[in-house]
Design a protein around this motif. Structure first.
Motif, PDB file in Angstrom:
ATOM      1  N   VAL A  99       0.826  -1.204   0.000  1.00  0.00           N
ATOM      2  CA  VAL A  99       0.000   0.000   0.000  1.00  0.00           C
ATOM      3  C   VAL A  99       0.858   1.251   0.000  1.00  0.00           C
ATOM      4  CG1 VAL A  99      -1.919  -1.137   1.166  1.00  0.00           C
ATOM      5  CG2 VAL A  99      -0.177   0.005   2.531  1.00  0.00           C
ATOM      6  N   ARG A 100       0.287   2.295  -0.620  1.00  0.00           N
ATOM      7  CA  ARG A 100       0.926   3.609  -0.631  1.00  0.00           C
ATOM      8  C   ARG A 100       0.311   4.464   0.457  1.00  0.00           C
ATOM      9  NH1 ARG A 100      -0.746   4.923  -6.689  1.00  0.00           N
ATOM     10  NH2 ARG A 100      -2.622   3.972  -5.779  1.00  0.00           N
ATOM     11  N   VAL A 101       1.158   5.237   1.127  1.00  0.00           N
ATOM     12  CA  VAL A 101       0.709   6.179   2.144  1.00  0.00           C
ATOM     13  C   VAL A 101       1.430   7.502   1.908  1.00  0.00           C
ATOM     14  CG1 VAL A 101       0.649   6.706   4.613  1.00  0.00           C
ATOM     15  CG2 VAL A 101       0.240   4.368   3.835  1.00  0.00           C
ATOM     16  N   TRP A 102       0.639   8.572   1.807  1.00  0.00           N
ATOM     17  CA  TRP A 102       1.193   9.915   1.602  1.00  0.00           C
ATOM     18  C   TRP A 102       0.764  10.770   2.792  1.00  0.00           C
ATOM     19  CZ3 TRP A 102       0.634  13.041  -3.613  1.00  0.00           C
ATOM     20  CH2 TRP A 102       1.235  14.305  -3.475  1.00  0.00           C
ATOM     21  N   PRO A 103       1.596  10.884   3.828  1.00  0.00           N
ATOM     22  CA  PRO A 103       1.221  11.681   4.996  1.00  0.00           C
ATOM     23  C   PRO A 103       1.505  13.158   4.759  1.00  0.00           C
ATOM     24  CG  PRO A 103       3.349  10.649   5.348  1.00  0.00           C
ATOM     25  CD  PRO A 103       2.887  10.208   3.982  1.00  0.00           C
ATOM     26  N   ASP A 175      -2.942  22.242  -2.948  1.00  0.00           N
ATOM     27  CA  ASP A 175      -2.655  22.285  -4.381  1.00  0.00           C
ATOM     28  C   ASP A 175      -2.799  20.924  -5.033  1.00  0.00           C
ATOM     29  OD1 ASP A 175      -2.106  24.983  -4.181  1.00  0.00           O
ATOM     30  OD2 ASP A 175       0.052  24.665  -3.853  1.00  0.00           O
ATOM     31  N   HIS A 176      -2.605  19.857  -4.270  1.00  0.00           N
ATOM     32  CA  HIS A 176      -2.549  18.526  -4.867  1.00  0.00           C
ATOM     33  C   HIS A 176      -3.816  17.706  -4.673  1.00  0.00           C
ATOM     34  CE1 HIS A 176       1.568  19.447  -5.629  1.00  0.00           C
ATOM     35  NE2 HIS A 176       1.929  19.398  -4.362  1.00  0.00           N
ATOM     36  N   ALA A 204      -7.433   9.640  -3.117  1.00  0.00           N
ATOM     37  CA  ALA A 204      -7.153  10.162  -4.453  1.00  0.00           C
ATOM     38  C   ALA A 204      -6.429  11.492  -4.369  1.00  0.00           C
ATOM     39  CB  ALA A 204      -8.448  10.319  -5.250  1.00  0.00           C
ATOM     40  N   VAL A 205      -5.601  11.771  -5.385  1.00  0.00           N
ATOM     41  CA  VAL A 205      -4.982  13.074  -5.589  1.00  0.00           C
ATOM     42  C   VAL A 205      -5.460  13.599  -6.934  1.00  0.00           C
ATOM     43  CG1 VAL A 205      -2.955  12.585  -4.186  1.00  0.00           C
ATOM     44  CG2 VAL A 205      -2.943  11.982  -6.607  1.00  0.00           C
ATOM     45  N   PHE A 206      -5.309  14.922  -7.168  1.00  0.00           N
ATOM     46  CA  PHE A 206      -5.987  15.501  -8.326  1.00  0.00           C
ATOM     47  C   PHE A 206      -5.071  16.300  -9.250  1.00  0.00           C
ATOM     48  CE2 PHE A 206      -9.147  14.729  -5.111  1.00  0.00           C
ATOM     49  CZ  PHE A 206     -10.167  14.118  -5.826  1.00  0.00           C
ATOM     50  N   SER A 207      -4.045  16.942  -8.726  1.00  0.00           N
ATOM     51  CA  SER A 207      -3.191  17.720  -9.613  1.00  0.00           C
ATOM     52  C   SER A 207      -2.330  16.785 -10.459  1.00  0.00           C
ATOM     53  CB  SER A 207      -2.298  18.662  -8.813  1.00  0.00           C
ATOM     54  OG  SER A 207      -1.279  17.941  -8.140  1.00  0.00           O
ATOM     55  N   LYS A 208      -1.887  17.276 -11.615  1.00  0.00           N
ATOM     56  CA  LYS A 208      -1.074  16.460 -12.518  1.00  0.00           C
ATOM     57  C   LYS A 208       0.239  16.054 -11.860  1.00  0.00           C
ATOM     58  CE  LYS A 208       1.039  16.497 -17.116  1.00  0.00           C
ATOM     59  NZ  LYS A 208       1.252  17.294 -18.365  1.00  0.00           N
ATOM     60  N   VAL A 209       0.870  16.969 -11.138  1.00  0.00           N
ATOM     61  CA  VAL A 209       2.143  16.678 -10.478  1.00  0.00           C
ATOM     62  C   VAL A 209       1.941  15.615  -9.402  1.00  0.00           C
ATOM     63  CG1 VAL A 209       4.000  17.643  -9.067  1.00  0.00           C
ATOM     64  CG2 VAL A 209       3.063  18.964 -10.968  1.00  0.00           C
ATOM     65  N   ALA A 210       0.858  15.748  -8.634  1.00  0.00           N
ATOM     66  CA  ALA A 210       0.595  14.791  -7.568  1.00  0.00           C
ATOM     67  C   ALA A 210       0.290  13.408  -8.126  1.00  0.00           C
ATOM     68  CB  ALA A 210      -0.560  15.270  -6.703  1.00  0.00           C
ATOM     69  N   TRP A 223      11.533  14.659  -5.461  1.00  0.00           N
ATOM     70  CA  TRP A 223      10.270  14.758  -4.720  1.00  0.00           C
ATOM     71  C   TRP A 223       9.510  13.449  -4.849  1.00  0.00           C
ATOM     72  CZ3 TRP A 223       4.856  15.883  -6.225  1.00  0.00           C
ATOM     73  CH2 TRP A 223       4.057  16.159  -5.099  1.00  0.00           C
ATOM     74  N   ARG A 224       9.619  12.632  -3.816  1.00  0.00           N
ATOM     75  CA  ARG A 224       8.887  11.364  -3.765  1.00  0.00           C
ATOM     76  C   ARG A 224       8.145  11.328  -2.420  1.00  0.00           C
ATOM     77  NH1 ARG A 224      13.702   9.544  -6.522  1.00  0.00           N
ATOM     78  NH2 ARG A 224      14.787   9.411  -4.522  1.00  0.00           N
ATOM     79  N   PRO A 225       6.915  11.823  -2.376  1.00  0.00           N
ATOM     80  CA  PRO A 225       6.204  11.942  -1.096  1.00  0.00           C
ATOM     81  C   PRO A 225       5.575  10.646  -0.599  1.00  0.00           C
ATOM     82  CG  PRO A 225       4.823  12.761  -2.861  1.00  0.00           C
ATOM     83  CD  PRO A 225       6.131  12.398  -3.498  1.00  0.00           C
TER      84      PRO A 225
END
Length: 444
Positions: A99-103, A175-176, A204-210, A223-225
């Protein structure tokens, strides 16, 4: 020993303590301070060691650490490419879930008010790996669309008071992953002894970068969050799995990245206390501090015991006539030792009671200083009450053994004549030197 004799010994012990109040107060205070210090430190250590141990699958959960090599040195970070979790799932039969976790944190708006909140962007499968139970809703209904979020009870209370948060909408200012988000589930508050904390979970994330960071391989990006957690299947060989990681990395990122990078698996139970030791990560607790505090607790308690021993043996002249009379009356040395040890244990129990009062008084300040929420709840934790009582008895026996051996060895003819021998001076001097040496070490 019969009941009458035991009762007599206790009465004599209490009378001796009451008759010589200054001596008793100094003894009790010395032990109480040592015990209070130990209780606080032991509770601190217990809390530090409890991190993440409450997850039912903790022994099979690992965090992926990425090592980057360069200039003869290595740096380690828990930040990974977003595509890593899915690749683990596809390539390795040993992996049950990845699983991925982005805190992170963000501001949330509601009715013209702004709130700072810790957030967690994660795969739905996170709830199958970690134990974050639902209070309202379930995993099947929590995330029907990308705009849905699950919020914790305390966060819901901050936002809506006692109102029902289900179906309510908040504005996330990010932003993300910002925008209007609908609350579809409520979670239990995250235990304070958890590796990562959050007020709400989104998937879910929404920006293109995210999205790029969340879904793609990022071999060279700074940048690897995303943090990647792996749940291995029961019985899977961890070492055999680790041996496959170099080839896996080269397969997905190329030979050049494979030569300068490596993946490591960090057990969940080592993340909080061992990240500094294992990978030089300046985060969480520190196992070395746990060891240091444990040593301090023992040293402070040792000072209390030595102080008790010295004071007791210093009172030998006062107790000699009593010992002589008891021996003339037919008391055996074992009986005298039992009485003297009983007095020591009784003193230690008095000291324990005083220590608990002291702990109650200083615990709020202790918690504020160390950012803890420690408690002393004897009704909710009877094992703690029993353990502390046993420790007090052991301290009494430890501190009173030498004085009991020394005093019970007096010969009645010598004590009644006033010609008894004093204890060996080198023992008392050695204890005093040890006491000052320990104090000096603690001060330094």
């Amino acid at each position: 020993m019969n009941v009458a004799m035991f009762k007599n010994y206790m009465i004599v012990a209490v009378r001796n303590l009451m008759r010589h109040r200054v001596y008793s107060v100094v003894n009790v205070l010395g032990l109480a301070i040592g015990m209070a210090t130990c209780i606080l430190i032991v509770r601190y250590i217990q809390d530090e060691l409890s991190f993440d141990g409450w997850h039912t699958k903790a022994d099979r959960i690992y965090r992926v650490i990425r090592e980057t090599k360069g200039g003869g040195e290595s740096s380690y970070l828990p930040n990974t490419s977003g595509a890593l979790a899915q690749a683990f799932q596809q390539d390795f039969p040993e992996v049950d879930k990845a699983v991925r976790v982005w805190p992170g944190w963000t501001d949330v708006s509601l009715g013209g008010r702004r709130f700072r909140m810790d957030i967690c962007i994660a795969d739905r499968e996170m709830f199958e790996v970690f134990d974050f139970p639902f209070v309202k809703g379930s995993l099947d209904t929590a995330f029907p669309n990308p705009d849905a979020i699950a919020i914790t009870e305390s966060a819901a209370k901050r936002l809506f008071g006692d109102g029902d948060p289900i179906g309510r909408t908040i504005t996330v200012e990010s932003d993300h992953h910002g925008g209007e988000r609908t609350i579809t589930a409520v979670l239990n508050d995250v235990p304070r002894n958890a590796t990562f904390q959050f007020d709400y979970v989104a998937t879910a994330v929404f920006s293109k970068v995210a999205r790029h960071a969340w879904e793609w391989w990022r071999p060279t990006s700074g940048w690897r969050p995303v943090h990647t957690y792996v749940l291995l299947r029961e019985g899977a060989g961890v070492e055999a799995f680790k041996e496959k990681l170099p080839a896996f990395l080269q397969r997905h990122m190329g030979a050049e990245i494979g030569r300068t990078n490596a993946y490591h698996l960090q057990p969940l139970g080592r993340i909080y206390l061992y990240s500094r030791v294992d990978y030089g990560l300046d985060w969480g607790g520190d196992i070395n501090r746990v060891y240091q505090f444990g040593a301090i607790a023992l040293l402070v308690l040792a000072i209390g015991c030595i102080n008790f021993t010295n004071l007791t043996t210093a009172q030998s002249a006062r107790r000699s006539r009593e010992v002589g009379l008891r021996k003339v009356a037919g008391a055996y040395r074992a009986q005298l030792m039992t009485q003297l040890l009983g007095e020591s244990v009784l003193t230690a129990l008095f000291a324990l009671a005083l220590a608990l009062i002291a702990v109650r008084l200083v615990l709020p300040e202790f918690n504020a200083f160390f950012h803890k929420q420690l408690q002393l709840d004897f009704l909710g934790d009877p094992v703690l009450a029993v353990t502390l009582t046993i420790v007090a008895v052991l301290v009494g026996l430890l501190a009173g053994t030498y004085p009991a051996l020394f005093l019970s060895a007096f010969q009645p003819t010598e004590t009644l004549k006033g010609t008894f021998r004093t204890e060996r001076q080198w023992i008392r001097k050695g204890l005093v030197v040890a006491q000052f040496a320990i104090s000096t070490v603690l001060i330094i």
